[in-house]
Design a protein around this motif. Structure first.
Motif, PDB file in Angstrom:
ATOM      1  N   PHE A  41      29.071 -37.734   4.663  1.00 43.94           N
ATOM      2  CA  PHE A  41      29.379 -38.395   5.921  1.00 43.94           C
ATOM      3  C   PHE A  41      30.171 -37.465   6.820  1.00 43.94           C
ATOM      4  O   PHE A  41      30.870 -36.564   6.370  1.00 43.94           O
ATOM      5  CB  PHE A  41      30.189 -39.679   5.682  1.00 43.94           C
ATOM      6  CG  PHE A  41      29.486 -40.686   4.829  1.00 43.94           C
ATOM      7  CD1 PHE A  41      28.530 -41.528   5.372  1.00 43.94           C
ATOM      8  CD2 PHE A  41      29.766 -40.783   3.476  1.00 43.94           C
ATOM      9  CE1 PHE A  41      27.863 -42.458   4.578  1.00 43.94           C
ATOM     10  CE2 PHE A  41      29.111 -41.710   2.672  1.00 43.94           C
ATOM     11  CZ  PHE A  41      28.157 -42.545   3.233  1.00 43.94           C
ATOM     12  N   ARG A  42      30.047 -37.724   8.132  1.00 40.15           N
ATOM     13  CA  ARG A  42      30.862 -37.007   9.103  1.00 40.15           C
ATOM     14  C   ARG A  42      32.280 -37.546   9.077  1.00 40.15           C
ATOM     15  O   ARG A  42      32.522 -38.693   8.701  1.00 40.15           O
ATOM     16  CB  ARG A  42      30.306 -37.186  10.517  1.00 40.15           C
ATOM     17  CG  ARG A  42      29.009 -36.477  10.768  1.00 40.15           C
ATOM     18  CD  ARG A  42      28.512 -36.778  12.155  1.00 40.15           C
ATOM     19  NE  ARG A  42      29.436 -36.302  13.176  1.00 40.15           N
ATOM     20  CZ  ARG A  42      29.309 -36.601  14.457  1.00 40.15           C
ATOM     21  NH1 ARG A  42      28.348 -37.394  14.866  1.00 40.15           N
ATOM     22  NH2 ARG A  42      30.150 -36.116  15.325  1.00 40.15           N
ATOM     23  N   SER A  43      33.227 -36.728   9.526  1.00 44.11           N
ATOM     24  CA  SER A  43      34.616 -37.159   9.688  1.00 44.11           C
ATOM     25  C   SER A  43      34.856 -37.425  11.165  1.00 44.11           C
ATOM     26  O   SER A  43      35.339 -36.554  11.896  1.00 44.11           O
ATOM     27  CB  SER A  43      35.578 -36.081   9.164  1.00 44.11           C
ATOM     28  OG  SER A  43      35.339 -35.809   7.807  1.00 44.11           O
ATOM     29  N   GLY A  44      34.471 -38.622  11.621  1.00 45.73           N
ATOM     30  CA  GLY A  44      34.631 -38.957  13.033  1.00 45.73           C
ATOM     31  C   GLY A  44      33.801 -38.045  13.901  1.00 45.73           C
ATOM     32  O   GLY A  44      32.586 -37.962  13.766  1.00 45.73           O
ATOM     33  N   ALA A  45      34.476 -37.323  14.808  1.00 51.63           N
ATOM     34  CA  ALA A  45      33.774 -36.438  15.723  1.00 51.63           C
ATOM     35  C   ALA A  45      33.717 -35.006  15.213  1.00 51.63           C
ATOM     36  O   ALA A  45      33.271 -34.116  15.930  1.00 51.63           O
ATOM     37  CB  ALA A  45      34.467 -36.465  17.092  1.00 51.63           C
ATOM     38  N   CYS A  48      28.920 -31.649  11.985  1.00 51.76           N
ATOM     39  CA  CYS A  48      27.608 -32.269  12.107  1.00 51.76           C
ATOM     40  C   CYS A  48      26.814 -31.830  10.881  1.00 51.76           C
ATOM     41  O   CYS A  48      27.369 -31.270   9.947  1.00 51.76           O
ATOM     42  CB  CYS A  48      26.911 -31.849  13.407  1.00 51.76           C
ATOM     43  SG  CYS A  48      26.460 -30.119  13.496  1.00 51.76           S
ATOM     44  N   CYS A  49      25.507 -32.098  10.865  1.00 59.21           N
ATOM     45  CA  CYS A  49      24.640 -31.601   9.803  1.00 59.21           C
ATOM     46  C   CYS A  49      24.937 -32.221   8.438  1.00 59.21           C
ATOM     47  O   CYS A  49      24.616 -31.641   7.396  1.00 59.21           O
ATOM     48  CB  CYS A  49      24.711 -30.069   9.685  1.00 59.21           C
ATOM     49  SG  CYS A  49      24.569 -29.215  11.270  1.00 59.21           S
ATOM     50  N   SER A  50      25.585 -33.392   8.426  1.00 58.78           N
ATOM     51  CA  SER A  50      25.814 -34.100   7.174  1.00 58.78           C
ATOM     52  C   SER A  50      24.555 -34.879   6.792  1.00 58.78           C
ATOM     53  O   SER A  50      23.620 -35.002   7.587  1.00 58.78           O
ATOM     54  CB  SER A  50      27.001 -35.067   7.310  1.00 58.78           C
ATOM     55  OG  SER A  50      26.663 -36.108   8.219  1.00 58.78           O
ATOM     56  N   ARG A  51      24.553 -35.435   5.582  1.00 57.32           N
ATOM     57  CA  ARG A  51      23.433 -36.288   5.186  1.00 57.32           C
ATOM     58  C   ARG A  51      23.347 -37.514   6.098  1.00 57.32           C
ATOM     59  O   ARG A  51      22.262 -38.010   6.388  1.00 57.32           O
ATOM     60  CB  ARG A  51      23.594 -36.706   3.725  1.00 57.32           C
ATOM     61  CG  ARG A  51      23.453 -35.545   2.740  1.00 57.32           C
ATOM     62  CD  ARG A  51      23.407 -36.047   1.300  1.00 57.32           C
ATOM     63  NE  ARG A  51      23.263 -34.948   0.367  1.00 57.32           N
ATOM     64  CZ  ARG A  51      24.282 -34.311  -0.203  1.00 57.32           C
ATOM     65  NH1 ARG A  51      25.518 -34.662   0.100  1.00 57.32           N
ATOM     66  NH2 ARG A  51      24.075 -33.320  -1.050  1.00 57.32           N
ATOM     67  N   GLU A  52      24.509 -38.010   6.526  1.00 61.37           N
ATOM     68  CA  GLU A  52      24.532 -39.132   7.469  1.00 61.37           C
ATOM     69  C   GLU A  52      23.787 -38.765   8.757  1.00 61.37           C
ATOM     70  O   GLU A  52      23.024 -39.572   9.296  1.00 61.37           O
ATOM     71  CB  GLU A  52      25.981 -39.503   7.789  1.00 61.37           C
ATOM     72  CG  GLU A  52      26.120 -40.589   8.850  1.00 61.37           C
ATOM     73  CD  GLU A  52      27.554 -40.752   9.320  1.00 61.37           C
ATOM     74  OE1 GLU A  52      27.795 -41.653  10.142  1.00 61.37           O
ATOM     75  OE2 GLU A  52      28.433 -39.970   8.887  1.00 61.37           O
TER      76      GLU A  52
END
Length: 366
Positions: A41-45, A48-52
């Motif tokens: 998952f991303r951490s807020g803002a 990028c490029c996470s599985r989410e």
């Protein structure tokens, strides 16, 4: 037209792909897997490029009814963007990884593969405008000045621009989010990504230290007097004020700023703000986007969201020089020098150095 829509999982690229579909193009969505070990998952803002992000891109493609694929470009990204980022800091320069990603990944690796597969253009959610004429294509600033990304696209070649498609160039961000909501795109309220995508925790110094090791050295003033010690020159950039951790204040009580970074001696030189002022910027690796002359009046931009600086610019195949009308501060080697004629990008170069000396500015034809 067959269009390859680069879909990051954010709202901008999703709406750009939707507009390409509305325009009647044959659109295929592609998400770029740029990390070998992406976070879930991303951490807020941040980042990028996470599985989410990949899942968000796929869901947007499903809503639009277009084919969707994930391309693994992690090896290319590591070599051309991450390794370059580390090497530039090790050399005492301050790189712009977003600019390098556009140059080497999105509009080189992706475009080359897309052309080989029979696509005509790559569509992205960048905020910039393309103006097509009978014999040329022009890159212009976006209508939304706060979101304008023409600076980080200034390194593209005319051939790359001819195969680029920026559907958001005439829109403002609020309109794009509202449109995403109307279309039923779940990313309508997703925060924009900030900072460096491959450093999601925002700790750039820690990231660099893990790759470069501990490299303590001296912090000195302009006369060479030792003022303190730093934990690594990669922790600094020209114009930086915070993080110097000097116990004794300057004699005049004014703040000190980073004036120079020497990787050879591993020395960071600090001094007063006025010592940051430069009148001439020297660039290397020049690239032209519509300017064929050698000398002209123009505006130059030295950071992604910096002000446009009036200057006289001289350029040849080896490099360029920009003589500023007014002194500027915080000019960091390694950043891009992007040259504008009004709203149009006409050339770019990589900043090699900035000096207080200026050449004699000789007026020339525009």
């Amino acid at each position: 037209m067959k269009v390859l829509a680069a879909m990051s999982g954010g709202v901008d690229s999703a709406v750009a792909a939707a507009r390409a579909v509305d325009a009647g193009h044959d659109v295929t969505g592609v998400h770029l897997a740029l990390s070998k070990n992406p976070q879930s998952f991303r951490s807020g803002a941040r980042g990028c490029c996470s599985r989410e992000d990949s899942h968000d891109a796929r869901r947007a493609a499903d809503v639009l009814g277009i084919p969707f694929y994930v391309w693994d470009l992690s090896d290319r990204f590591a070599a051309d963007v991450v390794d370059d980022f580390v090497a530039e800091y090790a050399a005492g320069r301050t790189p712009n990884p977003c600019l390098r990603c556009n140059e080497k990944i999105k509009f080189s690796a992706v475009l080359d593969r897309g052309i080989a597969l029979g696509y005509d253009a790559v569509c992205t959610g960048h905020y910039a405008r393309l103006v097509r004429t009978d014999d040329a294509i022009e890159l212009h600033r976006a209508a939304d000045a706060e979101k304008d990304q023409s600076y980080v696209l200034g390194v593209l070649t005319p051939d790359q621009l001819k195969r680029s498609y920026f559907p958001l160039g005439t829109s403002v961000k609020a309109e794009v989010r509202a449109e995403a909501a109307r279309r039923g795109l779940a990313v309508a309220d997703k925060p924009d990504s900030h900072d460096i995508c491959f450093i999601p925790d925002g700790d750039t110094a820690g990231f660099l230290e893990r790759r470069l090791g501990e490299r303590p050295g001296a912090i000195v003033d302009e006369s060479g007097t030792r003022l303190g010690e730093h934990a690594g020159s990669h922790r600094f950039t020209i114009g930086q004020r915070r993080g110097l951790k000097l116990g004794d204040p300057a004699g005049d009580g004014k703040p000190r700023y980073v004036l120079d970074i020497s990787p050879v001696t591993n020395t960071v030189t600090v001094g007063p703000r006025e010592s940051l002022e430069v009148g001439e910027i020297v660039g290397i690796r020049p690239s032209r986007l519509g300017w064929s002359g050698e000398r002209r009046r123009a505006e130059v931009q030295v950071r992604a969201h910096g002000a446009a600086l009036p200057a006289e610019v001289i350029m040849d195949d080896d490099g360029c020089r920009a003589v500023l009308d007014q002194p500027a501060t915080g000019i960091a080697p390694g950043q891009a020098l992007v040259i504008y004629d009004g709203s149009r990008v006409i050339a770019s170069a990589t900043i090699d150095r900035a000096t207080t000396d200026t050449m004699t500015a000789v007026p020339g034809p525009a």
